[in-house]
Scaffold this motif. Structure first.
Motif, PDB file in Angstrom:
ATOM      1  N   VAL A  65       0.590  -1.242   0.133  1.00 58.61           N
ATOM      2  CA  VAL A  65      -0.047  -0.171   0.221  1.00 58.61           C
ATOM      3  C   VAL A  65       0.815   1.335   0.022  1.00 58.61           C
ATOM      4  O   VAL A  65       0.346   2.262  -0.652  1.00 58.61           O
ATOM      5  CB  VAL A  65      -0.982  -0.026   1.265  1.00 58.61           C
ATOM      6  CG1 VAL A  65      -1.649   1.392   1.192  1.00 58.61           C
ATOM      7  CG2 VAL A  65      -2.109  -1.093   1.279  1.00 58.61           C
ATOM      8  N   TYR A  70       1.413   1.653  -6.254  1.00 62.39           N
ATOM      9  CA  TYR A  70       0.208   1.718  -5.586  1.00 62.39           C
ATOM     10  C   TYR A  70      -0.487   3.032  -5.750  1.00 62.39           C
ATOM     11  O   TYR A  70      -1.639   3.052  -6.129  1.00 62.39           O
ATOM     12  CB  TYR A  70       0.023   1.081  -4.141  1.00 62.39           C
ATOM     13  CG  TYR A  70      -1.155   0.817  -3.545  1.00 62.39           C
ATOM     14  CD1 TYR A  70      -1.687  -0.239  -3.215  1.00 62.39           C
ATOM     15  CD2 TYR A  70      -2.034   2.205  -2.914  1.00 62.39           C
ATOM     16  CE1 TYR A  70      -2.954  -0.534  -2.644  1.00 62.39           C
ATOM     17  CE2 TYR A  70      -3.143   2.029  -2.363  1.00 62.39           C
ATOM     18  CZ  TYR A  70      -3.851   0.355  -2.311  1.00 62.39           C
ATOM     19  OH  TYR A  70      -4.968   0.242  -1.726  1.00 62.39           O
ATOM     20  N   GLN A  71       0.186   3.996  -5.404  1.00 68.33           N
ATOM     21  CA  GLN A  71      -0.474   5.233  -5.107  1.00 68.33           C
ATOM     22  C   GLN A  71      -0.772   5.722  -6.913  1.00 68.33           C
ATOM     23  O   GLN A  71      -1.610   6.323  -7.038  1.00 68.33           O
ATOM     24  CB  GLN A  71       0.679   6.396  -4.691  1.00 68.33           C
ATOM     25  CG  GLN A  71       0.839   5.816  -3.199  1.00 68.33           C
ATOM     26  CD  GLN A  71      -0.367   5.898  -2.386  1.00 68.33           C
ATOM     27  OE1 GLN A  71      -1.327   6.686  -2.508  1.00 68.33           O
ATOM     28  NE2 GLN A  71      -0.587   4.834  -1.508  1.00 68.33           N
ATOM     29  N   ARG A  74      -3.835   4.005  -7.873  1.00 69.87           N
ATOM     30  CA  ARG A  74      -5.103   4.811  -7.153  1.00 69.87           C
ATOM     31  C   ARG A  74      -5.306   5.719  -7.939  1.00 69.87           C
ATOM     32  O   ARG A  74      -6.637   6.071  -8.323  1.00 69.87           O
ATOM     33  CB  ARG A  74      -4.667   4.798  -5.823  1.00 69.87           C
ATOM     34  CG  ARG A  74      -5.798   5.476  -4.885  1.00 69.87           C
ATOM     35  CD  ARG A  74      -5.488   5.513  -3.464  1.00 69.87           C
ATOM     36  NE  ARG A  74      -6.248   6.148  -2.740  1.00 69.87           N
ATOM     37  CZ  ARG A  74      -6.215   6.570  -1.456  1.00 69.87           C
ATOM     38  NH1 ARG A  74      -4.991   6.166  -0.882  1.00 69.87           N
ATOM     39  NH2 ARG A  74      -7.088   6.987  -0.821  1.00 69.87           N
ATOM     40  N   ALA A  98      -5.377  -1.202  -5.566  1.00 66.33           N
ATOM     41  CA  ALA A  98      -5.417   0.445  -5.819  1.00 66.33           C
ATOM     42  C   ALA A  98      -6.109   1.071  -6.886  1.00 66.33           C
ATOM     43  O   ALA A  98      -6.920   2.086  -6.618  1.00 66.33           O
ATOM     44  CB  ALA A  98      -3.816   0.748  -5.977  1.00 66.33           C
ATOM     45  N   ARG A 101      -9.725   0.854  -5.847  1.00 67.50           N
ATOM     46  CA  ARG A 101      -9.854   1.779  -4.699  1.00 67.50           C
ATOM     47  C   ARG A 101     -10.079   3.343  -5.150  1.00 67.50           C
ATOM     48  O   ARG A 101     -10.919   3.946  -4.996  1.00 67.50           O
ATOM     49  CB  ARG A 101      -8.773   1.857  -3.562  1.00 67.50           C
ATOM     50  CG  ARG A 101      -8.869   2.794  -2.572  1.00 67.50           C
ATOM     51  CD  ARG A 101      -7.645   2.707  -1.681  1.00 67.50           C
ATOM     52  NE  ARG A 101      -7.615   3.292  -0.431  1.00 67.50           N
ATOM     53  CZ  ARG A 101      -6.965   3.650   0.375  1.00 67.50           C
ATOM     54  NH1 ARG A 101      -5.923   2.870   0.536  1.00 67.50           N
ATOM     55  NH2 ARG A 101      -6.931   4.382   1.393  1.00 67.50           N
TER      56      ARG A 101
END
Length: 244
Positions: A65, A70-71, A74, A98, A101
């Protein structure tokens, strides 16, 4: 899905289908297995037939995460949703989680197409519509049929499998050409160089085949590529660059 003591036998459904070893009872079981395969296609088509136009995001299930990838995933899920696209992933953790999300948090449609694996995985909590498949080929059909673009973030064998299947289908005109985007130039540069030097250099692919892949580090460019492709097909596009 069965867990713990309720799991029967060993291996996956795909493994039982493709493994030709053992007793000849497969003569009696495989014809019935066709009905199970058929049911997966019927269920998938029924669940996905009326979803908005969608983009599939692939990438590693092992990405933590707190990792920049991951960012990035996302942010891509968020940006695609704001541009009017549903986001489809394999429904698992890591990059898939991600992207789901980001789409969910942006108020978009977050879809996960899971697969039966030896290690229990399950659909991540950010999936709005989830389908679990026993067979990889049924699941792959859904990715291709209901996506208007593929975005591949850094991943392993599964990501490479989906990437090269998409490339093959587009190259051979089995599907209408749509964007295939590799996100992360540092990660993908070795593969891109190999495609150019080894495959193109030895005449195994044509010069135009390299144009089937686009590489970027920019979330904005990812969405721009997807939106421009949609506009090229004469579709109305929701969202503006200011929202991305």
């Amino acid at each position: 899905m069965l867990r713990g003591d309720r799991k029967q036998g060993t291996g996956t459904t795909d493994q039982h289908l493709l493994d030709g070893r053992g007793p000849t009872d497969w003569v009696h079981t495989d014809p019935w297995r066709v009905l199970r395969i058929q049911s997966e296609f019927v269920e998938g088509f029924g669940a996905l037939a009326e979803i908005p136009r969608a983009v599939t995001v692939f990438g590693s299930a092992r990405t933590p995460v707190d990792h920049p990838e991951y960012q990035a995933a996302r942010a891509i899920g968020d940006a695609l949703s704001r541009a009017g696209f549903a986001v489809i992933t394999g429904g698992g953790p890591g990059v898939m989680e991600a992207a789901n999300r980001g789409a969910h948090e942006a108020g978009g449609f977050s879809i996960g197409l899971g697969i039966e694996l030896p290690m229990e995985q399950g659909l991540n909590e950010w999936v709005d519509l989830g389908i679990n498949f026993r067979y990889f080929f049924a699941r792959k059909t859904m990715f291709v049929k209901y996506s208007q673009a593929f975005i591949c973030l850094p991943g392993g064998f599964g990501t490479l499998d989906e990437l090269f299947e998409a490339l093959t289908l587009v190259q051979t005109h089995k599907i209408t050409r749509f964007p295939i985007i590799l996100f992360g130039t540092r990660y993908w540069s070795g593969l891109v160089d190999w495609l150019h030097d080894s495959l193109l250099g030895s005449g195994k692919i044509s010069p135009g085949d390299l144009s089937l892949v686009q590489v970027t580090d920019s979330v904005e460019q990812v969405v721009d590529i997807v939106v421009r492709a949609a506009e090229g097909r004469g579709e109305d596009v929701i969202g503006t660059e200011d929202q991305w």
